[in-house]
Design an enzyme around this catalytic site. Structure first.
Site, PDB file in Angstrom:
ATOM      1  N   GLU A 305       0.803  -1.222   0.000  1.00  0.00           N
ATOM      2  CA  GLU A 305       0.000   0.000   0.000  1.00  0.00           C
ATOM      3  C   GLU A 305       0.838   1.274   0.000  1.00  0.00           C
ATOM      4  OE1 GLU A 305      -4.074  -1.153   2.181  1.00  0.00           O
ATOM      5  OE2 GLU A 305      -2.354  -1.158   3.507  1.00  0.00           O
TER       6      GLU A 305
HETATM    7  C1  ACM Z   1      -2.074  -5.427   3.868  1.00  0.00           C
HETATM    8  O1  ACM Z   1      -3.161  -5.880   4.231  1.00  0.00           O
HETATM    9  N1  ACM Z   1      -1.947  -4.145   3.629  1.00  0.00           N
HETATM   10  C2  ACM Z   1      -0.922  -6.263   3.691  1.00  0.00           C
END
Ligand code: ACM
Length: 493
Positions: A305
């Site tokens: 992310e």
């Molecule tokens: C995640 O759930 N951002 C690895």
């Protein structure tokens, strides 16, 4: 079928039974390799209703008379014919008592966990607890069967994590992945950067006072895990999810100004900047510190992310962190996004995000030598709510009932993924909406046992209706141990 989770590979029931009200554990040849194992076996078995187990102390004159013997013995021929898994074991219950054999000590612990579940409780006051005659030959499907726990959003300390390890080991999981850092907190002592834990661990998303693991805590945790043959895989999440560090070091920010502490639950807003002079020394320090504190072979670099970075800079970050971890003597693990960067062969990539339609980059990385761990969020993110009205957790990946965690096939998760690149499966529990230890276990159980069966049991041995029956039986052990769990409507408790 016998009532064991995860379902063993081969089970041949017999006709008689042996009483186990008193069990005496005899460990043969284990002193040099696993001197604690007989004692741990006795303690685990004594936790079962109606069973008192001891291990033979050569100094003791008074072995309990009438006790049934449980022999633990290493034997390279143990386990299913043809299995080469170091975790393979056999368990034989017959008129002679109980004999567990295994190629390695880990298999003996698995045998004890199986035996623990085979005990039939006393039916009336006079009846002893007993185990029916049976021959079990068992080995896991995958070598990596993990649970990731986020201690950054809500901090869970040594006691809670020890209890998590105990539950994981009960279902033959063998990896505890710790998500140690995120925007909300830096939860591990980093000796060359002591300010991190000092200044960035005092709060969490639950409004609690946070906390962090000292190196002594981390040592104690790994010792507890090692006695249960669980490997700890620690994660420092970079180059996003990093506000806990930019809050401490202004020189990690382009404007030189440290960021505010954060205790909300947004993701994707924080990042490092590779070309700042402070960035590489910071990464080198924290990954080297962590590698030196870690017994196991792996260190996780995160990589998920990173919403505010060009692909070229991101790829250079991944390359740098892989190199730093390798230079510190460990093997890198990273979340799925890292597979968009060129990876070194052998790096482990953890699939989690079930939203992208095109996973060509992940398949290509696997074909180029990456090993894949499967953590599909809509199956094994155990912070997802069970039902829409459930009071804990989130639902961005969907609702995840017990059957969702049980009824999935790892080989079908990523289309086109070569199946021999699958290293295993790993559940994860993120803790933005999980404020207490009881809440944590309520989210883990019973689903963690379902994921354990996905990772361990042969696909043809899985059966949802039978699992429902077996998991209801396990609830007795959870109640007895005072462990919180969710009485899902999908199971007749
Ligand atoms: C995640 O759930 N951002 C690895």
């Amino acid at each position: 079928m016998v009532s064991v989770i995860p379902q063993p590979l081969q089970v041949e029931p017999g006709t008689g039974h042996v009483p186990v009200a008193t069990l005496e554990v005899h460990a043969l040849g284990l002193e040099p390799t696993a001197p604690w194992l007989a004692d741990l076996a006795a303690r685990l078995l004594s936790s079962v209703d109606g069973v008192a187990a001891t291990h033979d102390d050569p100094a003791s004159e008074d072995a309990p008379s009438g006790a049934t013997a449980l022999v633990l013995r290493l034997d390279a021929h143990a386990g299913p014919v043809g299995s080469t898994s170091p975790e393979r074991y056999s368990l034989v219950v017959d008129d002679g008592g109980v004999t567990a054999t295994a190629a390695e000590p880990v298999g003996l612990l698995h045998a004890v966990q199986t035996l623990r579940q085979l005990v039939e409780a006393p039916r009336s006051g006079d009846d002893p607890a007993r185990v029916s005659h049976v021959v079990v030959h068992d080995a896991p499907r995958y070598p990596w069967r993990g649970l990731s726990v986020d201690v950054a959003r809500t901090f869970f300390g040594l006691d809670a994590l020890r209890a998590v390890i105990d539950v994981a080991a009960a279902y033959k999981l063998n990896v505890l992945h710790l998500h140690l850092t995120d925007d909300q907190g830096w939860r591990i002592e980093s000796p060359s950067r002591p300010e991190l834990a000092k200044l960035s661990s005092g709060s969490d998303t639950s409004g609690g006072k946070g906390g962090h693991l000292s190196l002594a805590d981390f040592r104690a945790l790994q010792d507890h895990a090692a006695e249960r043959f669980v490997r700890v895989v620690p994660e420092i999440d970079v180059p996003g999810h990093i506000n806990a560090a930019t809050h401490v070091y202004g020189d990690l920010m382009p404007d030189g100004v440290a960021t505010d502490a954060y205790s909300g639950i947004e993701v994707g807003f924080s990042r490092l900047t590779l070309d700042l002079p402070a960035t590489e020394p910071f990464l080198r320090d924290v990954f080297t510190d962590l590698a030196h504190a870690t017994d196991g072979e792996h260190v996780h670099l995160g990589g998920d992310e990173v919403l505010k970075m060009e692909p070229a800079e991101y790829a250079r970050f991944v390359e740098l962190c892989e190199r730093l971890i390798l230079e510190a003597g460990k093997k890198p693990v990273a979340w799925q996004e890292a597979a968009k960067a060129p990876l070194r062969p052998g790096t482990i990539v953890q699939y989690w995000d079930t939203h992208p339609m095109d996973l060509t980059y992940l398949v290509d990385a696997a074909k180029a030598g990456a090993r894949i761990i499967l953590s599909p969020a809509n199956r094994v993110y155990l912070d997802m709510k069970y039902t829409a009205d459930f009071g804990l957790g989130q639902e961005w990946a969907g609702l995840v009932e017990v059957r969702d965690s049980y009824d999935w096939e790892p080989e079908e998760v990523v289309p086109g993924l070569p199946v021999d690149t699958i290293e295993g499966v790993e559940a994860a529990v993120w803790t933005e909406r999980i404020p207490t230890r009881d809440a944590l276990f309520t989210m883990l159980l019973p689903r963690l046992s379902a994921v354990a069966e996905v990772g361990w049991s042969a696909p043809e041995r899985k059966d949802w209706d039978d699992y429902r029956r077996r998991v209801a039986r396990e609830a007795h052990a959870w109640r007895r141990a005072g462990i919180a769990f969710h009485e899902s409507a999908q199971v007749d408790w």
